[in-house]
Design a protein around this motif. Structure first.
Motif, PDB file in Angstrom:
ATOM      1  N   ARG A 192       1.004  -1.209  -0.080  1.00 20.42           N
ATOM      2  CA  ARG A 192      -0.004   0.050  -0.138  1.00 20.42           C
ATOM      3  C   ARG A 192       0.771   1.446   0.109  1.00 20.42           C
ATOM      4  O   ARG A 192       0.708   2.157  -0.736  1.00 20.42           O
ATOM      5  CB  ARG A 192      -0.809   0.160   1.247  1.00 20.42           C
ATOM      6  CG  ARG A 192      -2.117  -1.123   1.064  1.00 20.42           C
ATOM      7  CD  ARG A 192      -3.061  -1.038   2.385  1.00 20.42           C
ATOM      8  NE  ARG A 192      -4.089  -1.970   2.328  1.00 20.42           N
ATOM      9  CZ  ARG A 192      -4.989  -2.127   3.196  1.00 20.42           C
ATOM     10  NH1 ARG A 192      -4.793  -1.794   4.558  1.00 20.42           N
ATOM     11  NH2 ARG A 192      -5.831  -3.026   2.858  1.00 20.42           N
ATOM     12  N   ALA A 193       1.857   1.348   0.588  1.00 22.30           N
ATOM     13  CA  ALA A 193       2.830   2.319   0.812  1.00 22.30           C
ATOM     14  C   ALA A 193       3.334   2.594  -0.528  1.00 22.30           C
ATOM     15  O   ALA A 193       3.638   3.574  -0.972  1.00 22.30           O
ATOM     16  CB  ALA A 193       4.062   2.282   1.715  1.00 22.30           C
ATOM     17  N   ARG A 196       0.762   4.087  -2.652  1.00 19.78           N
ATOM     18  CA  ARG A 196       0.560   5.544  -2.427  1.00 19.78           C
ATOM     19  C   ARG A 196       1.852   6.326  -3.067  1.00 19.78           C
ATOM     20  O   ARG A 196       1.601   7.334  -3.710  1.00 19.78           O
ATOM     21  CB  ARG A 196       0.663   6.083  -1.155  1.00 19.78           C
ATOM     22  CG  ARG A 196      -0.634   5.383  -0.648  1.00 19.78           C
ATOM     23  CD  ARG A 196      -0.679   5.829   1.139  1.00 19.78           C
ATOM     24  NE  ARG A 196       0.178   5.401   1.957  1.00 19.78           N
ATOM     25  CZ  ARG A 196      -0.042   4.371   2.533  1.00 19.78           C
ATOM     26  NH1 ARG A 196      -1.130   3.552   2.535  1.00 19.78           N
ATOM     27  NH2 ARG A 196       0.713   3.896   3.492  1.00 19.78           N
ATOM     28  N   ARG A 197       3.001   5.705  -2.923  1.00 19.37           N
ATOM     29  CA  ARG A 197       4.023   6.366  -3.685  1.00 19.37           C
ATOM     30  C   ARG A 197       3.971   6.605  -5.319  1.00 19.37           C
ATOM     31  O   ARG A 197       4.222   7.542  -5.895  1.00 19.37           O
ATOM     32  CB  ARG A 197       5.306   5.587  -3.327  1.00 19.37           C
ATOM     33  CG  ARG A 197       5.793   5.934  -1.750  1.00 19.37           C
ATOM     34  CD  ARG A 197       7.299   5.650  -1.449  1.00 19.37           C
ATOM     35  NE  ARG A 197       7.580   4.199  -1.808  1.00 19.37           N
ATOM     36  CZ  ARG A 197       7.472   3.206  -0.965  1.00 19.37           C
ATOM     37  NH1 ARG A 197       7.146   3.580   0.390  1.00 19.37           N
ATOM     38  NH2 ARG A 197       7.540   1.886  -1.200  1.00 19.37           N
ATOM     39  N   ARG A 199       1.188   6.281  -6.704  1.00 16.74           N
ATOM     40  CA  ARG A 199       0.028   7.215  -6.980  1.00 16.74           C
ATOM     41  C   ARG A 199       0.651   8.707  -6.751  1.00 16.74           C
ATOM     42  O   ARG A 199       0.176   9.473  -7.961  1.00 16.74           O
ATOM     43  CB  ARG A 199      -1.029   7.072  -6.305  1.00 16.74           C
ATOM     44  CG  ARG A 199      -1.778   5.980  -6.604  1.00 16.74           C
ATOM     45  CD  ARG A 199      -3.134   5.599  -5.622  1.00 16.74           C
ATOM     46  NE  ARG A 199      -3.755   4.399  -5.712  1.00 16.74           N
ATOM     47  CZ  ARG A 199      -4.905   4.004  -5.120  1.00 16.74           C
ATOM     48  NH1 ARG A 199      -5.300   4.551  -3.892  1.00 16.74           N
ATOM     49  NH2 ARG A 199      -5.681   2.725  -5.446  1.00 16.74           N
ATOM     50  N   ASP A 200       1.328   8.970  -5.948  1.00 15.66           N
ATOM     51  CA  ASP A 200       1.828  10.513  -5.841  1.00 15.66           C
ATOM     52  C   ASP A 200       2.763  10.730  -7.083  1.00 15.66           C
ATOM     53  O   ASP A 200       2.701  11.843  -7.411  1.00 15.66           O
ATOM     54  CB  ASP A 200       2.659  10.566  -4.491  1.00 15.66           C
ATOM     55  CG  ASP A 200       1.806  10.281  -3.270  1.00 15.66           C
ATOM     56  OD1 ASP A 200       0.467  10.513  -3.497  1.00 15.66           O
ATOM     57  OD2 ASP A 200       2.306  10.014  -2.239  1.00 15.66           O
TER      58      ASP A 200
END
Length: 306
Positions: A192-193, A196-197, A199-200
């Motif tokens: 998930r991290a 998120r990275r 996606r960012d």
């Protein structure tokens, strides 16, 4: 035939105690009879105690066969029984020594009575120990009954150790699954991290691409404006070139006509190519200069007619 350790104290007690009361003088045997009576009472109590002990031991053996988890507590009980047996042996030895002292010295009846009092105190202590062991058994008995009920509800298991081993294996499996679950949760959190990275990074990339697109659109609009400007300039240049080309064609035609007129006047065939406009103009120039010089040499009053 071997004698079990549970029955050894009772067998030793029976072997060491006299089975018949020796005939003695009635006047001197009263304390001895009292002592023997007390000893008989103690043996009866011991018999009852050993009967309860044998029943308790039988239950304990069954419980030991059904549940290995109680082995440590049973070993403690076994150690207590061994200490109890040793204590009884010591007591028997002391009683034997007391009997020998009573046979050797009849006048020691008072001391034997004191010994009997001490033995009665020890008996009371043994009763308290028996009560303590019984309370421990009562505390352990519900667990044994629970295991028996569970074993009755699970026909695939024949003995309590099998049930305990099965549940132990299940507990180990559950612990392994929980450990694996924690590992998977950690991997999921890491994924998930990373998501998120990503996606960012994707959002930043889209923002950067959007800015680049806006810049490229601005440059495209400017290029279109410049293209329109240069197209208009090119159209103007083409129009000017067409005009210049038309004028050049006219000039070349005029120069060719003049060159042909000069050749006709000189009665010479045209020696230059039709495309040699510069040479034609040069010939016309030379002809005009020659005629100008000729005109200049003539008087003013007599113009020459061509």
């Amino acid at each position: 035939m071997a004698v079990s350790w549970e029955k050894y104290p009772r067998r030793a007690l029976q072997d060491k105690l006299p089975m018949k009361i020796p005939e003695q003088n009635p006047s001197r045997s009263l304390p001895v009879l009292c002592l023997l009576q007390k000893r008989q009472e103690l043996m009866d109590v011991d018999h009852g105690l050993w009967a309860q002990k044998e029943e308790f031991q039988t239950r304990m053996v069954v419980l030991m066969q059904r549940r290995e988890q109680l082995e440590q507590k049973k070993q403690e009980l076994k150690g207590a029984f061994l200490r109890f047996d040793k204590f009884l042996q010591d007591a028997e030895a002391r009683r034997s020594r007391a009997a020998r002292r009573a046979a050797e010295a009849r006048h020691g009846a008072g001391r034997q009575e004191a010994e009997a009092q001490r033995l009665r105190a020890q008996l009371e202590a043994l009763r308290r120990e028996r009560a303590r062991l019984r309370r421990r058994l009562e505390r352990l008995w519900p667990g044994a009954r629970l295991l028996e009920r569970v074993l009755g509800q699970l026909p695939e298991f024949q003995e309590v150790p099998e049930l305990v081993a099965r549940f132990g294996a299940l507990a180990d499996t559950l612990a392994a699954l929980r450990l694996r679950e924690r590992g998977l949760r950690a991997e999921l959190e890491e994924a998930r991290a990373r998501l998120r990275r990503l996606r960012d990074a994707r959002r930043d990339e889209l923002l950067r691409r959007g800015q680049q697109r806006a810049q490229l659109l601005g440059r495209l609009e400017a290029a279109r404006e410049r293209a329109l400007h240069w197209e208009s300039q090119w159209a103007q240049i083409q129009n000017t070139a067409a005009e210049k080309t038309l004028l050049l064609g006219r000039v070349r035609m005029a120069a060719l006509n003049l060159y042909q007129l000069v050749c006709q006047h000189q009665r010479q065939p045209p020696a230059l190519a039709m495309e040699d406009t510069e040479g034609q103009l040069e010939q016309v120039k030379l002809f005009l200069l020659d005629r100008s010089a000729l005109l200049a040499s003539l008087p003013r009053s007599e113009p020459e007619t061509l």
